[in-house]
Enzyme design. Structure first.
Site, PDB file in Angstrom:
ATOM      1  N   ASP A 181     135.866 -10.808 -45.448  1.00 36.82           N
ATOM      2  CA  ASP A 181     134.669 -10.145 -44.954  1.00 36.82           C
ATOM      3  C   ASP A 181     133.954 -11.042 -43.948  1.00 36.82           C
ATOM      4  OD1 ASP A 181     132.141  -8.933 -44.636  1.00 36.82           O
ATOM      5  OD2 ASP A 181     132.231  -8.081 -46.657  1.00 36.82           O
ATOM      6  N   HIS A 192     130.934 -10.667 -42.809  1.00 36.88           N
ATOM      7  CA  HIS A 192     129.481 -10.471 -42.860  1.00 36.88           C
ATOM      8  C   HIS A 192     128.769 -11.621 -43.544  1.00 36.88           C
ATOM      9  CE1 HIS A 192     131.162  -6.351 -42.452  1.00 36.88           C
ATOM     10  NE2 HIS A 192     130.221  -6.290 -41.523  1.00 36.88           N
ATOM     11  N   CYS A 236     131.057  -7.560 -36.337  1.00 38.51           N
ATOM     12  CA  CYS A 236     132.023  -7.642 -37.435  1.00 38.51           C
ATOM     13  C   CYS A 236     133.428  -7.196 -37.023  1.00 38.51           C
ATOM     14  CB  CYS A 236     131.538  -6.878 -38.657  1.00 38.51           C
ATOM     15  SG  CYS A 236     131.189  -5.130 -38.406  1.00 38.51           S
TER      16      CYS A 236
END
Length: 401
Positions: free
Chosen positions: A287, A289, A81
């Protein structure tokens, strides 16, 4: 926000599985929305906000790409990430460099050649300039095993080293350490052909050797980027010990208001995000993820690019939830841009709140320049090491009131 749930390494969401109804929309507020130096109204410009967010590169976990190093992992789910956030902040720099901050992405339409070249630099293949393969393997050369957590400082240092090989963009990447930005260092980096000791290239008695060719220093003035190599300035910071000090709230928000802003990489413990703006006391972020299938460009470098752009309202979180270990980024296309940035930083430093870093003309005598990663673990506080991103290689002075 569904984005925060997607961190679980076992989760394998595709882009198509994200539904607009599951994403919290922007609040009905009169407070301005700031995204990378541009101001919007949440009441009257929601479509413009979404279009601007969608025009940023959204780099997420991928699966089924070429094995890293030939025999390594074929997915970065659960460990990549911060590497993806590093790709996003550099991707924004390349957009500003080649397309301009006001460029907008048009889905389903033929894209500009510069955009295709930028996107290809991040494709998950070993020969792409800024691929997950290159970042992970450059980390190996700096003592990081593939699959190990990176901190904001580490990814900044790796991006700096990779940018050297990008002859198309010719970026000057500077990572400011010790909470100090030294103006003279940056100008030497961005204008290396100038003889700073004597003030002008005309005073140089010897020709400079650049890119393997001997040329007179002033001959470079005929090139597009001769007078100033476009600057990517990355500033790793720690704005507290276990939590961000609220004295930094306003100075941090001011960074997103500057036209030179590239955003901030950081996040929550063990969960990195790419922050691109704020509304009120909430930070706006992309994000990484979400696991998506790797793409394989055709011979002309073309491929479907929808999965590289976030087409739903971006995630938000309260600024107090931010892990204090971050890296702020700025892009200065010209020397005037950099001078303007310095003036803005000085102005912010005189406002309420604590300055996040120091801006000085020349290197303070008490600081020693070290252009290498220090990866020596510090086990003096094991609880703190578990708390922060990869804190063992992050050496900062803790700033507090």
């Amino acid at each position: 926000c569904i984005c925060s749930l997607a961190f679980l390494s076992t989760a394998t969401l595709t882009y198509d599985s994200l539904r607009y109804g599951e994403i919290e929309d922007f609040p009905e507020t009169s407070e301005p929305v700031w995204i990378l130096g541009k101001q919007f109204s949440a009441l009257t410009e929601k479509d413009e906000i979404l279009a601007d967010v969608a025009s940023r590169l959204w780099l997420t976990y991928r699966k089924n790409f070429q094995p890293i190093g030939g025999t390594g992992p074929t997915s970065d789910t659960g460990w990549g990430c911060m590497l993806r956030c590093g790709q996003m902040i550099l991707g924004q720099a390349l957009i500003c460099r080649h397309l301009g901050r006001d460029w907008t992405w048009s889905p389903g339409q033929r894209q500009r050649a510069e955009y295709i070249s930028i996107l290809n630099a991040f494709i998950d293949k070993k020969d792409s300039y800024y691929s997950i393969h290159q970042i992970a393997q450059m980390g190996v050369g700096e003592g990081k095993s593939i699959g190990q957590w990176y901190g904001p400082n580490t990814v900044a240092q790796v991006l700096k080293k990779l940018a050297i090989f990008d002859s198309w963009s010719r970026l000057a990447v500077h990572v400011a350490m010790d909470n100090t930005v030294v103006i003279e260092e940056i100008k030497r980096l961005c204008m290396p052909w100038l003889d700073f000791d004597r003030g002008a290239c005309a005073a140089s008695e010897e020709p400079l050797e650049m890119n393997g060719d001997l040329e007179g220093a002033c001959a470079l003035a005929e090139e597009e980027t001769a007078l100033w190599k476009p600057l990517v300035l990355l500033i790793p910071l720690r704005l507290g010990l276990s939590d961000i000090n609220e004295a930094y709230f306003e100075p941090l928000k001011q960074c997103f208001m500057m036209p030179q802003s590239l955003g901030v990489i950081g996040g929550k413990p063990n969960s990195a995000h790419y922050f691109i703006g704020f509304v009120g006391h909430e930070l706006i972020y992309l994000d990484p993820h979400t696991t998506q299938p790797a793409v394989d460009p055709d011979e002309g470098g073309q491929f479907p690019d929808d999965s590289y752009h976030c087409q739903h309202p971006p995630c938000r979180m309260h600024i107090c939830e931010l892990d204090p270990s971050i890296a702020a980024g700025f892009f200065c296309q010209t020397e005037d841009d950099f001078d303007d940035w310095c003036a803005q930083i000085r102005k912010v430093s005189n406002c309420r709140g604590l300055p996040m870093f120091e801006l000085v003309e020349s290197q303070p005598s008490h600081l020693i320049t070290a252009d290498v990663l220090n990866l020596t673990p510090d086990f003096s506080d094991s609880d703190r090491l578990e708390r922060f991103f990869d804190s063992e290689d992050e050496e900062f002075e803790i700033l507090s009131l």
